[in-house]
Write a protein that holds these residues in place. Structure first.
Motif, PDB file in Angstrom:
ATOM      1  N   VAL A 126       5.676  11.951 -12.897  1.00  0.00           N
ATOM      2  CA  VAL A 126       4.982  10.778 -12.345  1.00  0.00           C
ATOM      3  C   VAL A 126       4.159  10.097 -13.444  1.00  0.00           C
ATOM      4  O   VAL A 126       4.147   8.874 -13.555  1.00  0.00           O
ATOM      5  N   LEU A 127       3.536  10.909 -14.304  1.00  0.00           N
ATOM      6  CA  LEU A 127       2.784  10.343 -15.425  1.00  0.00           C
ATOM      7  C   LEU A 127       3.725   9.543 -16.341  1.00  0.00           C
ATOM      8  O   LEU A 127       3.400   8.449 -16.790  1.00  0.00           O
ATOM      9  N   SER A 174       0.958  16.278  -6.397  1.00  0.00           N
ATOM     10  CA  SER A 174       1.568  17.251  -7.304  1.00  0.00           C
ATOM     11  C   SER A 174       0.556  18.289  -7.767  1.00  0.00           C
ATOM     12  O   SER A 174       0.837  19.485  -7.784  1.00  0.00           O
ATOM     13  N   PHE A 234      -0.600   4.213  -6.003  1.00  0.00           N
ATOM     14  CA  PHE A 234       0.530   5.120  -5.804  1.00  0.00           C
ATOM     15  C   PHE A 234       0.504   6.253  -6.826  1.00  0.00           C
ATOM     16  O   PHE A 234       0.712   7.419  -6.504  1.00  0.00           O
ATOM     17  N   PHE A 235       0.248   5.845  -8.078  1.00  0.00           N
ATOM     18  CA  PHE A 235       0.203   6.827  -9.164  1.00  0.00           C
ATOM     19  C   PHE A 235      -0.829   7.905  -8.868  1.00  0.00           C
ATOM     20  O   PHE A 235      -0.546   9.103  -8.928  1.00  0.00           O
ATOM     21  N   LEU A 295       7.808   5.198  -9.384  1.00  0.00           N
ATOM     22  CA  LEU A 295       6.928   6.361  -9.242  1.00  0.00           C
ATOM     23  C   LEU A 295       7.499   7.358  -8.237  1.00  0.00           C
ATOM     24  O   LEU A 295       7.501   8.562  -8.470  1.00  0.00           O
ATOM     25  N   ILE A 296       8.012   6.812  -7.099  1.00  0.00           N
ATOM     26  CA  ILE A 296       8.539   7.704  -6.063  1.00  0.00           C
ATOM     27  C   ILE A 296       9.770   8.442  -6.574  1.00  0.00           C
ATOM     28  O   ILE A 296       9.913   9.653  -6.378  1.00  0.00           O
ATOM     29  N   GLN A 344      -1.185  -1.624  -6.075  1.00  0.00           N
ATOM     30  CA  GLN A 344      -0.428  -0.537  -5.438  1.00  0.00           C
ATOM     31  C   GLN A 344       0.192   0.419  -6.448  1.00  0.00           C
ATOM     32  O   GLN A 344       0.304   1.616  -6.192  1.00  0.00           O
ATOM     33  N   PHE A 345       0.563  -0.098  -7.621  1.00  0.00           N
ATOM     34  CA  PHE A 345       1.165   0.771  -8.640  1.00  0.00           C
ATOM     35  C   PHE A 345       0.196   1.886  -9.028  1.00  0.00           C
ATOM     36  O   PHE A 345       0.526   3.071  -8.994  1.00  0.00           O
ATOM     37  N   ALA A 386       6.518   8.072 -15.489  1.00  0.00           N
ATOM     38  CA  ALA A 386       6.913   6.827 -14.826  1.00  0.00           C
ATOM     39  C   ALA A 386       5.783   5.812 -14.854  1.00  0.00           C
ATOM     40  O   ALA A 386       6.007   4.609 -14.943  1.00  0.00           O
ATOM     41  N   PHE A 387       4.547   6.320 -14.795  1.00  0.00           N
ATOM     42  CA  PHE A 387       3.387   5.435 -14.861  1.00  0.00           C
ATOM     43  C   PHE A 387       3.308   4.762 -16.234  1.00  0.00           C
ATOM     44  O   PHE A 387       2.945   3.592 -16.353  1.00  0.00           O
ATOM     45  N   LEU A 408       0.349  10.184  -5.833  1.00  0.00           N
ATOM     46  CA  LEU A 408       1.427  11.124  -6.166  1.00  0.00           C
ATOM     47  C   LEU A 408       0.924  12.224  -7.105  1.00  0.00           C
ATOM     48  O   LEU A 408       1.282  13.390  -6.953  1.00  0.00           O
ATOM     49  N   GLU A 409       0.081  11.841  -8.085  1.00  0.00           N
ATOM     50  CA  GLU A 409      -0.473  12.857  -8.986  1.00  0.00           C
ATOM     51  C   GLU A 409      -1.332  13.844  -8.198  1.00  0.00           C
ATOM     52  O   GLU A 409      -1.285  15.043  -8.432  1.00  0.00           O
ATOM     53  N   PRO A 460       6.489   1.316 -17.744  1.00  0.00           N
ATOM     54  CA  PRO A 460       6.421  -0.147 -17.827  1.00  0.00           C
ATOM     55  C   PRO A 460       5.557  -0.607 -19.004  1.00  0.00           C
ATOM     56  O   PRO A 460       5.914  -1.555 -19.710  1.00  0.00           O
ATOM     57  N   LYS A 515       7.927  -1.099  -9.483  1.00  0.00           N
ATOM     58  CA  LYS A 515       7.136  -0.045 -10.139  1.00  0.00           C
ATOM     59  C   LYS A 515       6.794   1.114  -9.201  1.00  0.00           C
ATOM     60  O   LYS A 515       6.802   2.268  -9.599  1.00  0.00           O
ATOM     61  N   SER A 516       6.497   0.787  -7.933  1.00  0.00           N
ATOM     62  CA  SER A 516       6.151   1.853  -6.989  1.00  0.00           C
ATOM     63  C   SER A 516       7.368   2.708  -6.681  1.00  0.00           C
ATOM     64  O   SER A 516       7.273   3.937  -6.574  1.00  0.00           O
TER      65      SER A 516
END
Lengths: 274, 173
Positions: free
Chosen positions: B79-80, A24, A16-17, B54-55, A12-13, B82-83, A20-21, B86, B50-51
Motif C-alpha cells: 500500500v505504501l 494492515s 484511503f492510504f 491503493l485497493i 480520498q487518496f 502504491a501511495f 488501508l495502512e 503517482p 488512485k484509490s
C-alpha cells in the motif's frame, strides 16, 4: 459535517492510504504476540492444497537424501529397541513410555529466510493434532504447533523471533534457554548460562523437559563458539542446530499425554494463590 | 477495455504463482528475498484511479501474506508503494503523456527510465517490508544490508522478466 465529507472526499487518496495502512498494521501487530498467533488460526485449506500439490512434485528431487536419513534413523531405532512385536500400529513410530506419543508428518511448506519462520505439515485435527505439541526431526527439535485445520497444522519453527526453548547442558545438567539469533538458519543462541560454567566446542545442548512440550533429552545443537562473560552474571554461546531446516521433510509430532493433567494442576494452584 | 482486464488478471495470477511457488522457496545466502510480485502494481495503467490503485495494492499484498502467513506485512508495504507511485511517476516523467490505458512499461519509459522507476519504488517497498519484519532498529545495519541486497536482486529480476516478455511481444507483432 458537510464540509468534513467534502474535505475527506477531496483527499480520498490520502484518507484511503491511511485507512488501508491502519488495517494492515493492525493485522500485523496482532500476529506478533505468541498467544494471539495461537488464537489466530491462519491455517486454511486453500493455501494448504496449493502447497500440497506443489510439494508432491518437488519432493521427488530430495528423495535420495531423504531415504538415506530415514535408513540411518531406522538403524538407530533398531539399536534402541530389542525384539519388537509387529502388532504395533503402522502409523505410530515409537512409543518410548506412557507419557509421549509420536506421529509422523510431512512438511508441505517451510521457510528459513524470514525473521519469523513457519512450517506447514500435512496432518491436522483429523489426525489428532492440537496446538502446543512439539515437532522434532530425526536429528533434533524443529518447532511447536500453533494452529490446526482439519488436514494441516501450522508450526512455529525454531527459527522464529518469539521462539524460546527451555534447554539443558548435557554434561552438567544446567538449565539454559535457546533462541534464534535471527541471522543464519544453521545457528542459534544459548542464553542464561551461569558464568562459572566452562563450555567447549561440540558440547551438546538438549531439551530440558520442563516445558511439557518436548520430552527430555532431545538434541537441539552443539556448541560452536563460547565467550565467557567477565562482568555479567550470565554468558551466551552460539550453537549449530542439529536439525537442517533447509532440507526438512519428514518430522514427528509429539503429544504429551500428561499435559492436560499437569496444566490442570498448575492452574488450580495459581488460582489458589490469587 | 476487456482486453485490459484480461491482461491484468492473467498477469496477476501468473506473477502470484511465480512468487509463491518459486521465489518464496528460494534462499540466496540467507539475506536476499526477491519479491517481484510488486511488478503487478508497477505495470498498472498510469492513469488508473488512485484509490483503486491503493485497493489493488492492498489485495495483492494480502494474497502474498495469505500464502506466507505474514498477515498484514506485505499489505502494509505494498500500500505504501502504491501511495508513492503517482508521485514518482510525476517526479520522473512529468512531461510524458500517458493515454488512458497506457502502462508505464519498458517500451514507454525506455530502459533507463523504467530502471529508475523500478529501483526507487522497489527500494521504498523493501525498506518498509524489512523494517516492519524486523520490527526494531536494533540490527539497523543488518536490516539495511538485507534491504539493499534484496532491492538490487528484485530490480534485476524485474528487468529480466520485463525484457523477456517485451521482446516476445515485439516478435509477434
Amino acid at each position: 459535517m458537510r464540509n468534513l465529507i467534502v474535505f475527506l472526499w477531496r483527499h480520498q487518496f490520502f484518507v484511503f492510504f491511511i485507512i488501508l495502512e491502519a488495517i494492515s498494521l493492525t493485522f500485523l501487530f496482532n500476529s506478533y504476540s505468541y498467544h494471539r498467533s495461537l488464537a489466530f488460526n491462519s491455517v486454511n485449506d486453500i493455501t494448504g492444497t496449493v502447497y500440497l500439490s506443489y510439494s508432491k512434485v518437488t519432493d521427488y528431487f530430495g528423495l535420495k537424501k531423504e531415504n538415506e536419513k530415514l535408513t540411518n534413523e531406522n538403524v538407530q531405532l533398531r539399536n534402541l529397541i530389542y525384539p519388537v512385536n509387529s502388532e504395533a500400529d503402522s502409523q505410530l513410530i515409537v512409543r518410548h513410555d506412557n507419557q509421549y506419543f509420536y506421529r509422523t508428518a510431512k512438511v508441505v511448506s517451510s521457510s528459513i529466510n524470514k525473521q519469523s519462520n513457519y512450517l506447514l505439515l500435512n496432518k491436522g485435527s483429523k489426525h489428532g493434532i492440537k496446538p502446543e505439541m512439539g515437532v522434532i526431526s530425526s536429528t533434533g527439535i524443529a518447532g511447536i504447533v500453533i494452529g490446526v485445520s482439519p488436514d494441516f497444522s501450522y508450526v512455529m519453527s525454531l527459527l522464529h523471533q518469539n521462539c524460546r526453548i527451555s534447554a539443558r547442558i548435557k554434561k552438567n545438567n544446567n538449565l539454559v534457554n535457546v533462541l534464534w539469533g535471527g541471522n543464519n538458519y544453521k545457528e542459534g543462541l544459548v542464553v542464561d548460562i551461569p558464568s562459572h560454567i566452562e563450555l567447549y566446542k561440540e558440547d551438546s545442548i538438549i531439551t530440558s523437559g520442563n516445558s511439557l512440550i518436548f520430552p527430555e533429552g532431545i538434541l537441539i545443537g552443539k556448541v560452536n563458539e563460547y565467550t565467557q562473560s567477565t562482568n555479567k552474571d550470565l554468558s551466551e554461546a552460539v550453537i549449530e542446530f542439529s536439525t537442517d531446516f533447509n532440507s526438512l521433510q519428514n518430522v514427528y509430532i509429539i503429544e504429551n499425554l500428561m499435559k492436560t493433567e499437569a496444566d490442570t494442576l498448575i492452574s488450580a494452584f495459581t488460582k489458589l494463590n490469587e | 477495455m476487456s482486453n485490459l482486464y484480461t491482461r491484468n488478471i492473467i498477469r496477476y495470477i501468473a506473477i502470484m504463482l511465480f512468487q509463491v511457488l518459486v521465489l518464496n522457496n528460494m534462499n540466496l545466502g540467507g539475506y536476499i528475498n526477491p519479491y517481484i510480485y510488486i511488478l503487478f502494481i508497477l505495470l498498472l495503467p498510469a492513469s488508473v484511479n488512485k484509490s483503486l490503485l491503493l485497493i489493488m495494492a492492498f489485495i495483492t499484498g494480502l494474497t502474498i501474506d495469505y500464502f506466507g502467513n505474514t498477515l498484514g506485512l506485505h499489505a502494509a508495504a505494498t500500500v505504501l508503494l502504491a501511495f508513492a507511485r503517482p508521485g514518482i511517476l510525476n517526479l520522473f516523467f512529468n512531461n510524458m503523456e500517458f493515454s488512458s490505458e497506457e502502462e508505464p512499461n519498458i517500451t514507454k519509459l525506455k530502459l533507463g527510465g523504467f530502471l529508475k522507476y523500478t529501483l526507487v519504488l522497489v527500494f521504498i517497498h523493501h525498506s518498509a517490508l524489512f523494517f516492519l519484519e524486523a520490527f526494531s532498529f536494533n540490527d539497523f545495519l543488518s536490516t539495511l544490508y538485507r534491504i539493499v541486497l534484496s532491492t538490487l536482486v528484485t530490480t534485476l529480476m524485474i528487468m529480466i522478466i520485463t525484457l523477456i516478455f517485451t521482446s516476445r511481444k515485439k516478435k509477434k507483432a
